[in-house]
Structures are given as structure tokens and as C-alpha cells.
Design an enzyme around this catalytic site. Structure first.
Site, mmCIF file in Angstrom:
data_model
loop_
_atom_site.group_PDB
_atom_site.id
_atom_site.type_symbol
_atom_site.label_atom_id
_atom_site.label_comp_id
_atom_site.label_asym_id
_atom_site.label_seq_id
_atom_site.Cartn_x
_atom_site.Cartn_y
_atom_site.Cartn_z
ATOM 1 N N ALA A 1 3.867 -12.285 1.468
ATOM 2 C CA ALA A 1 2.578 -12.851 1.022
ATOM 3 C C ALA A 1 2.769 -13.999 0.029
ATOM 4 C CB ALA A 1 1.717 -11.754 0.396
ATOM 5 N N SER B 1 -6.242 -8.919 0.426
ATOM 6 C CA SER B 1 -5.535 -7.796 1.053
ATOM 7 C C SER B 1 -4.508 -7.127 0.144
ATOM 8 C CB SER B 1 -4.894 -8.209 2.369
ATOM 9 O OG SER B 1 -4.228 -9.425 2.219
ATOM 10 N N LEU B 2 -3.820 -7.881 -0.733
ATOM 11 C CA LEU B 2 -2.919 -7.192 -1.677
ATOM 12 C C LEU B 2 -3.777 -6.309 -2.591
ATOM 13 C CD1 LEU B 2 -0.357 -10.026 -2.657
ATOM 14 C CD2 LEU B 2 -0.010 -8.168 -1.030
ATOM 15 N N ASN C 1 4.997 -7.482 5.501
ATOM 16 C CA ASN C 1 4.092 -8.628 5.314
ATOM 17 C C ASN C 1 3.701 -8.793 3.848
ATOM 18 O OD1 ASN C 1 4.075 -9.592 7.959
ATOM 19 N ND2 ASN C 1 2.733 -7.908 8.558
ATOM 20 N N ARG D 1 -11.630 -19.071 6.572
ATOM 21 C CA ARG D 1 -10.553 -19.347 7.534
ATOM 22 C C ARG D 1 -10.973 -19.473 8.980
ATOM 23 N NH1 ARG D 1 -6.037 -15.494 4.971
ATOM 24 N NH2 ARG D 1 -5.784 -16.899 3.219
ATOM 25 N N ALA E 1 0.841 -1.204 0.000
ATOM 26 C CA ALA E 1 0.000 0.000 0.000
ATOM 27 C C ALA E 1 0.872 1.249 0.000
ATOM 28 C CB ALA E 1 -0.933 -0.020 1.210
#
Ligand code: SIN
Length: 526
Positions: free
Chosen positions: A46, A371-372, A42, A273, A16
Site C-alpha cells: 500500500a 482500506s488500511l 497487498n 476513482r 487485518a
């Protein structure tokens, strides 16, 4: 103290932060501050990919539905709609940057599947090396465009009349710098590191979120912490064993070889999850069993998953018998700094993007590989908002009196050791939560003052204060949410299942391509 001025200050060098820097540096002077260096984030770690509804059998509505379903309908529908509609665009951007995304023999994108997805829609790079591959390309793109400052830790925001004008940062030798900026973007990641077992890189202490909290910025959803079902269970390391392996046919079994997800959820090993992690928790803690990921049906495993193969080899885990010992661990935090469509926070001049932001797209449990995607989409949103905005001018010099920082602080004595904080979080606010342990943790983490003056504190103490602040905020939020929803599972409160109205409207979104999520949200969900 050194004073440095810039147009935009970005705190955090993951996907980001670097994407925002890439867009903004066309027009602005940009400084990016990273705690360590660009290879320690992080995003870099990934293994999963970027989810995007690009297959002809897929649609944004299907991706939207899967995101809401995994998020237990706690999602912000407008933000989620923006996220999933941007999938194709983000894949185009990555391709244009030159990221070598994985293709099949027909030269189209190789689309994988992960937990909670009903369609194959995960685009990877280098098999399980997606984060590293993207971050290398991105770091290369911006190295001459923005000023990257490695090894500095942001301590506190510079604030005057609810407007942010930059931040104070400290390096490992204790040197302080005041970065004055017209716009500040927080992109410092989440707080999964407040648990002892985590897939995150070291230092995921929620520093951006704690800093925002100290400045009075609005936060949300801190009780929602995602535990990934499969971290390597080993004395020498707990790295991630990607869910994409289950997408290729890997199954979870106990030491007797019995598949543990049969009969638990229609999607079995690829259920969302929170469901898979709770099942593993039950097997490990209630049935005292070991759990393994059975990879025996996957051909050419080490070619497809080079990162996992290396991880196992370096931890001394042989892949010859086709069983990888696994256990759940903290992986991603859905809570964070509340933001709007443009990444704006409740404080003027301050933006938040990536995992430290609470955009609302993940609801109570993030859908795998969203999330990416979120990092790129909201970095772009924030960057274009900044490019169109007025500069925020600091009218007066902030009136800090250095001698007030020098006075000794009672708060210093109340800061707990890292291991104490982590074991309290494991014990009291892990996969299964209950009122009494949460109250115990809240009392032990409590401090008289969570907002002390930090500039003269040693870095180690500041990091522990941030962890303790995040721990306290998390358990306090866990106590406030008196229900079980997604990743927040309270053994003293029943699960809140989506209502039939929610299911009905989501079905209609899937079937009727003309209904937009916003209308659905306004009409039925509120
Ligand atoms: C994984 O590869 O299992 C993790 C992907 C993600 O967290 O989105």
C-alpha cells in the site's frame, strides 16, 4: 495428515490478520497462515495511507460524506459511521505501536489528499511506503506472540452444522494439515488478481471468499471491482502510481499534453476513482491515446515518492521529462464475505476482516485510503468479540472419508487456465460492462460443480478453481445488477445518480453535528 489445534486460526497475514493476531495473542493461542510470507501482501504494497479526520478543519461527518459519495450511497451507514469515527483512534494505535508516521515542520501529522476526499486527511509513513512501514512494525510486534506459518494455502473450511472449526491447508510440497480452531478468521484479501492487469501482489485470487462460498457462507456485492486509474503502463511491470501524486498537483494528460479531467468532474484529477478510470479508459480505447501523469510541478519528487521513483527506474521509465505513462488496472474488490459490526459471518465461529470481508463501508466504490483503516478497525472488532465469546466445540470428529477425496473429479477437467480466466474478465467484466459479453463470460466460466472435494487436488489446480469461482461469481453478480453504480458501469444501463433526498440528508449530516448516521440511514435511505 498432520492435525494442529489452536484457539484462533487466522488465514491471511496482511494488516487485518496481523492486527487481529496482535490483540488476540494477549489472551489466546493464535496461528496465522500466509500463502507466501509476511512481506507478500497487498497491505505491504500500500502506497496510500490511512484516512482519518484529525485536522481541526475536518470532522467525521465530512469523512462520512466523502465515503458515501465515493461509494455511490450503496454503503452500510452504520458500519461507515463506525469506520470514520475510529480514524483518530487508529492513528493513536499506530503511533503507540511505534509506526513512524510522517510529520511536518510543526511536528503535526502531514495530511495528504487523494481522490474523492474534500479535505486533507491521509496520514502516510515514509512518503509512499505506508503499507511497508506499518507491516514491518506490526510483523515485529507479533513475531513472538503468535505462530506464523508461511507458505501454506488454505483450501477448505472444517464445517459441521453451519459452525466452523478451522481449515485444511496445503503447502507447496502437497503436505496437508488440518488446523482445528475454536474460532477462525478469514483475512485472505480480495480477488483483483482475476484480471490480467492489477496492482495487487501475485496470488490475489479470492481464495478466502471462494472457500467461504464452498462452505455456503453469505457473500455480497461481488460486482463492485475498483480499477485504479494510474498503474504504470509498461512492458516490464504494472505497479501502482499512487494517487497521492495527484494530491500534490500531478495531472493526467494525453500525448498532446491536454489535461483529460478538465470539465469531467468538479474535483478534476482528484475525482472518485471510478470516474477517473472511466475517463482514462475512454481516452485509451475510444480515442486511441496514451495517457501520462504529468509530475512537472512537483518539487523533490523522488524524496516525496521514493517507492514510485524506484518502480519507474526498475521498469526503465525515466522521470526526467516529468511524464509517467499510466493506464487503469484492477486494484481493490469491494465485494466479499458479508459481515456484521463484529466481523461475524453467516457461519458460527467464522469471522472475516480486511478486503475479503464485505463490511459495507465501501459501497459501490471505495474511497481512497479507507482500506488500511478498515483493516485495523474491523480486526479490533472481531478480536474483542472473540475474546468475549464462548468457544465453539466440535461435538463429533468431522466425518470425512479420505477415500471419497480420492475419487476422480469431473470438475478438475473443467478448470480453465489462469490466462484464459484473466482475459475473459478483462474483456467481459472490466471498466465498462454489457449484457452480451457478461453472458459469454458466465457460460465459459460455468462449471457443473463449484464445490468439489479439494484435498487431493494439486495446489495449482485449486488456485485456478478459486480464480474461476471468483470470476463466475463476479460476472453473475454483474448481470444481476441492472444499473450503473460506482465501479459497476453497465453501458446498457444508465447511471443511477444519488437522489435529491440522499443529497439533502447528507448535507444535513455535514451541517448538523448531532445527527448520527444510523438515524439518517433508517429515516431516509431505506
Ligand atoms: C494509492 O496510493 O493511490 C492507493 C491508495 C488506496 O488504494 O487506498
Amino acid at each position: 495428515m498432520e492435525i494442529v489445534e489452536t484457539d484462533v486460526l487466522i488465514i491471511g497475514g496482511g494488516i487485518a490478520g496481523l492486527t487481529a493476531a496482535d490483540y488476540l495473542s494477549l489472551d489466546k493461542n493464535v496461528i496465522v497462515i500466509t500463502k507466501s510470507d509476511l512481506e507478500h501482501s497487498n497491505s505491504y504494497l500500500a502506497q496510500g495511507g490511512v484516512s482519518a479526520a484529525i485536522d481541526k478543519e475536518d470532522s467525521w461527518q465530512d469523512h462520512f460524506f466523502d465515503t458515501l459519495n465515493a461509494g455511490h450511497f450503496h454503503n452500510d451507514y452504520q458500519m461507515t459511521e463506525l469506520l470514520v469515527k475510529e480514524g483518530q483512534n487508529v492513528i493513536n494505535i499506530l503511533s503507540a505501536w511505534g509506526v513512524p508516521l510522517d510529520k511536518n515542520e510543526r511536528n503535526t501529522f502531514q495530511l495528504g489528499k487523494e481522490g474523492g476526499h474534500n479535505k486533507n486527511r491521509i496520514v502516510h509513513a515514509g512518503g509512499d511506503q505506508t503499507g511497508k512501514t506499518i507491516m514491518k512494525v506490526l510483523s515485529n510486534r507479533i513475531k513472538d506472540k503468535a505462530n506464523i506459518v508461511s507458505g501454506e494455502y488454505a483450501i477448505d473450511l472444517i464445517v459441521d452444522q453451519n459452525t466452523c472449526f478451522g481449515a485444511f491447508c496445503k503447502d507447496n510440497n502437497g503436505n496437508l494439515t488440518m488446523y482445528k480452531a475454536f474460532h477462525t478468521i478469514l483475512a485472505g484479501g480480495g480477488y483483483a488478481g482475476i484480471y490480467s492487469v492489477s496492482s495487487n501482489c501475485y496470488g490475489s485470487d479470492g481464495s478466502s471468499i471462494s472457500m467461504a462460498y464452498r462452505a455456503g457462507v453469505e457473500l455480497a456485492d461481488l460486482e463492485f471491482v475498483q480499477f485504479h486509474p494510474t498503474l504504470l503502463k509498461n512492458d516490464y511491470g504494472n505497479g501502482l502510481i499512487t494517487e497521492a501524486i495527484r494530491g500534490q498537483g500531478g495531472i493526467l494528460v494525453n500525448s498532446k499534453g491536454i489535461p483529460i479531467m478538465d470539465g469531467v468532474h468538479p474535483q478534476k484529477d482528484l475525482a472518485p476513482r471510478d470516474i477517473v478510470s472511466r475517463r482514462l479508459f475512454e481516452e485509451i480505447h475510444s480515442h486511441r491515446e496514451n495517457v501520462y501523469l504529468d509530475i512537472r510541478t512537483i518539487l523533490q519528487f523522488s524524496r516525496k515518492f521514493p517507492g514510485v521513483t524506484l518502480l519507474c527506474e526498475s521498469a526503465g521509465v525515466s522521470l526526467e521529462n516529468g511524464l509517467i505513462p499510466v493506464a487503469p488496472g484492477a486494484h481493490f474488490t469491494m465485494g466479499g464475505i458479508k459481515t456484521d459490526l463484529d466481523g461475524r459471518t453467516s457461519m458460527k465461529g467464522l469471522y472475516a476482516i480486511g478486503e475479503c470481508a464485505n463490511t459495507g463501508v465501501h459501497g459501490a466504490n471505495r474511497l481512497a485510503s479507507n482500506s488500511l483503516l478498515e483493516g485495523v478497525v474491523f480486526a479490533k472488532q472481531a478480536a474483542s468479540h472473540i475474546i468475549q465469546s464462548e468457544r465453539n466445540h466440535l461435538q463429533t470428529s468431522p466425518t470425512f472419508k479420505m477415500d471419497s477425496f480420492l475419487s476422480s473429479n469431473k470438475a478438475e477437467q473443467e478448470v480453465l487456465a489462469e490466462k484464459v480466466i484473466q482475459s475473459l474478465m478483462d474483456e467481459c467484466a472490466g471498466i465498462c460492462r454489457h449484457r452480451e459479453p457478461l453472458i459469454k463470460a458466465k457460460n465459459l466460466l460455468q462449471m457443473d460443480d463449484f464445490r468439489p472435494y479439494l484435498l487431493t487436488w494439486p495446489l495449482d489446480l485449486i488456485k485456478r478453481l478459486n480464480m474461476q469461482t471468483m470470476g463466475w461469481l463476479t460476472v453473475t453478480s454483474c448481470l444481476k445488477r441492472e444499473e450503473s453504480r460506482g465501479s459497476h458501469y453497465r453501458t446498457d444501463f444508465p447511471s443511477s445518480h444519488p437522489s435529491w433526498q440522499q443529497k439533502k440528508i447528507v448535507r444535513s449530516i455535514r451541517n448538523d453535528k448531532s445527527i448520527i448516521a444510523k438515524k439518517a440511514a433508517a429515516g431516509i435511505f431505506n
